[in-house]
Scaffold this active site. Sequence first.
Site, short mmCIF file in Angstrom:
data_model
loop_
_atom_site.label_atom_id
_atom_site.label_comp_id
_atom_site.label_asym_id
_atom_site.label_seq_id
_atom_site.Cartn_x
_atom_site.Cartn_y
_atom_site.Cartn_z
N TYR A 146 -47.98 85.04 -23.05
CA TYR A 146 -48.70 83.94 -24.58
C TYR A 146 -47.75 84.53 -26.09
O TYR A 146 -47.40 83.50 -26.67
CB TYR A 146 -49.87 84.20 -24.80
CG TYR A 146 -50.24 83.61 -25.87
CD1 TYR A 146 -50.74 81.86 -25.44
CD2 TYR A 146 -51.02 83.82 -27.23
CE1 TYR A 146 -51.54 81.41 -26.62
CE2 TYR A 146 -51.46 83.93 -27.90
CZ TYR A 146 -51.38 82.14 -27.73
OH TYR A 146 -52.38 81.61 -28.70
N LYS A 150 -45.63 82.22 -28.68
CA LYS A 150 -45.54 81.76 -30.14
C LYS A 150 -44.88 82.75 -31.09
O LYS A 150 -44.58 82.10 -31.87
CB LYS A 150 -46.66 82.30 -29.86
CG LYS A 150 -48.00 81.52 -28.90
CD LYS A 150 -48.18 80.82 -30.12
CE LYS A 150 -49.39 79.45 -29.36
NZ LYS A 150 -48.63 78.05 -29.34
#
Length: 287
Positions: A146, A150
Amino acid sequence: MTAVIIGASSGLGKGVAQQLAEEGANVVIGARRTHLIKELAKEIGPSAVAVTTDISKEADVKRIHDAALEKFGKIDVWINMAGVGLIGSYTELPVEDMKRLLDINVFGTMVGSQYALRQFKTQKSGILINVGSVAAKVPFPYYATYSTSKFAVSGLSYGLQREMEVERYEDIHVCTVHPWATDTPWFDHSGHRAQMKPMDEPKSVIEATIGLIDTPQESVEVGVKTKGSTISESLLPGLTEKFNANHVKNVIEEAPVSSNTPGSLHEPMENDTEVSAGWKTRLKMDE
């Protein structure tokens, strides 16, 4: 004003769509869960259009882009809010799940940004808002995939803003919102029962996102915890990362045992359809 919002079936995207509509904007809302965005469009009224959109598919992104122009003739704001999570020991994560996360969070944001900026260049104005995360400012264990996505979104946005500047598009802005863990269905949809306590309220992120329309900024860190972590990371990176790593490790270990699941990665989940997930109430009940 007309705004395209991808990722509007629940959570922050739904909240942004509702708030913009209340303020008089036309909203073109996209998500995989067709019935939910149709219900939302019906609730909002004639100023809303619902378009089934899987942001990882270029054809879907083109469809929502074309629908916005056909209905309203212009796109003033484009917000890429669709995003999924993947939490767990990196060496145990299925490769197909990691690839799917990157298809949605990175490739989808890239394609959405491309369609937005093409239109903005034609108009010579527009605001593109992408959603980053505190995980793009400070690395967290068990969120490595994740965080990768990002960090990529932040890099994309910063690079695109520089591109608009050197091409002299003074009225085109590329912004990135960096929230802390927020009380939305995101954790339920991530396939893991760990929550990054304490969470921020969705309202703060919704207001920060909409605030960028009137006052564009390249990056906005939402909330005290994100701002504090960002400053701490720049001044004391080793200490900050160690503290956050231990905190996340404890959260993961304290989470209720659950079976491994891909959450909403490959297919959207039917539950958890509101802006808030109500985690504060739920956690109190568990105490």
